[in-house]
Each structure stands twice: as C-alpha cells, then as structure tokens.
Design a protein around this motif. Sequence first.
Motif, short mmCIF file in Angstrom:
data_model
loop_
_atom_site.label_atom_id
_atom_site.label_comp_id
_atom_site.label_asym_id
_atom_site.label_seq_id
_atom_site.Cartn_x
_atom_site.Cartn_y
_atom_site.Cartn_z
N GLY A 69 0.83 -1.20 0.00
CA GLY A 69 0.00 0.00 0.00
C GLY A 69 0.86 1.25 0.00
O GLY A 69 2.01 1.21 0.44
N ILE A 70 0.27 2.33 -0.50
CA ILE A 70 0.97 3.62 -0.59
C ILE A 70 0.10 4.70 0.03
O ILE A 70 -1.09 4.83 -0.31
N VAL A 71 0.69 5.47 0.94
CA VAL A 71 0.08 6.70 1.42
C VAL A 71 0.86 7.81 0.73
O VAL A 71 2.09 7.87 0.83
N ILE A 72 0.15 8.68 0.02
CA ILE A 72 0.84 9.72 -0.74
C ILE A 72 0.25 11.10 -0.46
O ILE A 72 -0.96 11.28 -0.45
N ASN A 73 1.14 12.04 -0.20
CA ASN A 73 0.80 13.45 -0.17
C ASN A 73 1.51 14.06 -1.37
O ASN A 73 2.70 14.34 -1.31
N PRO A 74 0.80 14.22 -2.49
CA PRO A 74 1.45 14.70 -3.70
C PRO A 74 1.82 16.18 -3.67
O PRO A 74 2.43 16.68 -4.61
N GLY A 75 1.45 16.90 -2.60
CA GLY A 75 1.71 18.33 -2.57
C GLY A 75 1.01 19.00 -3.74
O GLY A 75 -0.09 18.62 -4.13
N ALA A 76 1.65 19.99 -4.32
CA ALA A 76 1.05 20.74 -5.43
C ALA A 76 0.78 19.87 -6.65
O ALA A 76 -0.09 20.20 -7.46
N LEU A 77 1.47 18.74 -6.79
CA LEU A 77 1.23 17.85 -7.92
C LEU A 77 -0.20 17.30 -7.92
O LEU A 77 -0.71 16.89 -8.96
N THR A 78 -0.83 17.32 -6.77
CA THR A 78 -2.23 16.89 -6.63
C THR A 78 -3.11 17.56 -7.67
O THR A 78 -4.03 16.94 -8.21
N TYR A 80 -2.39 19.04 -10.68
CA TYR A 80 -2.13 19.11 -12.12
C TYR A 80 -1.32 17.96 -12.69
O TYR A 80 -1.13 17.89 -13.91
N SER A 81 -0.86 17.03 -11.89
CA SER A 81 0.03 16.00 -12.42
C SER A 81 -0.75 14.80 -12.97
O SER A 81 -1.05 13.84 -12.26
N TYR A 82 -1.00 14.85 -14.25
CA TYR A 82 -1.64 13.71 -14.90
C TYR A 82 -0.67 12.54 -15.00
O TYR A 82 -1.09 11.39 -15.00
N ALA A 83 0.62 12.83 -15.02
CA ALA A 83 1.61 11.75 -15.02
C ALA A 83 1.54 10.95 -13.72
O ALA A 83 1.55 9.71 -13.73
N GLN A 112 -9.22 21.20 -6.53
CA GLN A 112 -9.26 20.15 -7.55
C GLN A 112 -8.09 19.19 -7.37
O GLN A 112 -6.94 19.61 -7.32
N SER A 113 -8.39 17.90 -7.25
CA SER A 113 -7.35 16.87 -7.21
C SER A 113 -7.50 15.99 -8.44
O SER A 113 -8.56 15.39 -8.63
N VAL A 114 -6.44 15.90 -9.23
CA VAL A 114 -6.49 14.99 -10.38
C VAL A 114 -6.09 13.57 -9.97
O VAL A 114 -6.32 12.63 -10.72
N THR A 115 -5.53 13.42 -8.77
CA THR A 115 -5.07 12.11 -8.32
C THR A 115 -6.09 11.38 -7.46
O THR A 115 -6.11 10.15 -7.42
#
Length: 141
Positions: A69-78, A80-83, A112-115
């Motif tokens: 399992g992964i816990v992720i805080n993508p920061g600002a990537l949340t 806009y990061s489609y990658a 808005q979160s893309v993830t």
Amino acid sequence: MLLVLNGPNLNRLGLREPGVYGSQTLEDLERQCETWGAELGQSVTCRQSNYEGQLVEWVQDAEEHGFTGIVINPGALTHYSYALRDAIAGQRVPVVEVHISNVDAREEFRHQSVTAAVCRGKISGLGFLGYRLGMEALVEG
C-alpha cells in the motif's frame, strides 16, 4: 509493507507556513509514520521528492519492491500531475491520498485533485493524523 510518499515542498515542513502546516518537520512525520506502522504490524518506508518523475517511478515500482500500500501526499502535484495520476491508476497497489491542511478550505486552485479519483480514498485537514488513518485504511482494507 507500506510506502509513504511526500511530494514537493514537504521537505520544508516546520519552516514553510507553520500556521498552515504546523511546526513539526518531515523527519518528525517520518518517525511518527514508522511508529504507527509498527503498531499496525507493518514496516514503513518514507520517501520525499520535489521531482514529479521520481514520485512517478516510486509509484510504478512499489509492487515490484514488495509494498502492499501507498500513502501519498502529492503536494502541489495533486492539482495538475496527470503523469502521477496515470502512474497511480496504472498499478495494482492501493493508494490513499493525504493532505496535512484542509485543501478545500484554501485557495480555489487547491480544491481540484487529479489524483484522488484513482486512489482508494482521500484524507484532508487532519494534520499528521491523516497519514495514520491512511495507513489504517490500507491495512484494514
């Protein structure tokens, strides 16, 4: 075995906007996550990067390295990061997105979160506790 990933600027915890993120550091957070993991019977590996590609690679390689399992805080990537979104969607390890601050109570662009849509769940606004809750969700499944 759980992987905790922190994205851009989270290495500045304790220094960056303490009124929003608190006074504890990334090292404090990582120690706390390791303690919580042990309480849940899980080993925890914590990683932080300011680079989108590095986070993408860690997500892509998680299962191969034995993470469940992964816990992720993508920061600002949340926002806009489609990658990163595609990396999460393109692998089988469950992911929980966490945010220390309540992103929905902040600037409009943070709403808005893309993830989040490709994660098992999203936890926001509970400080470091959100990481523990994310780990519990992954372990208890």
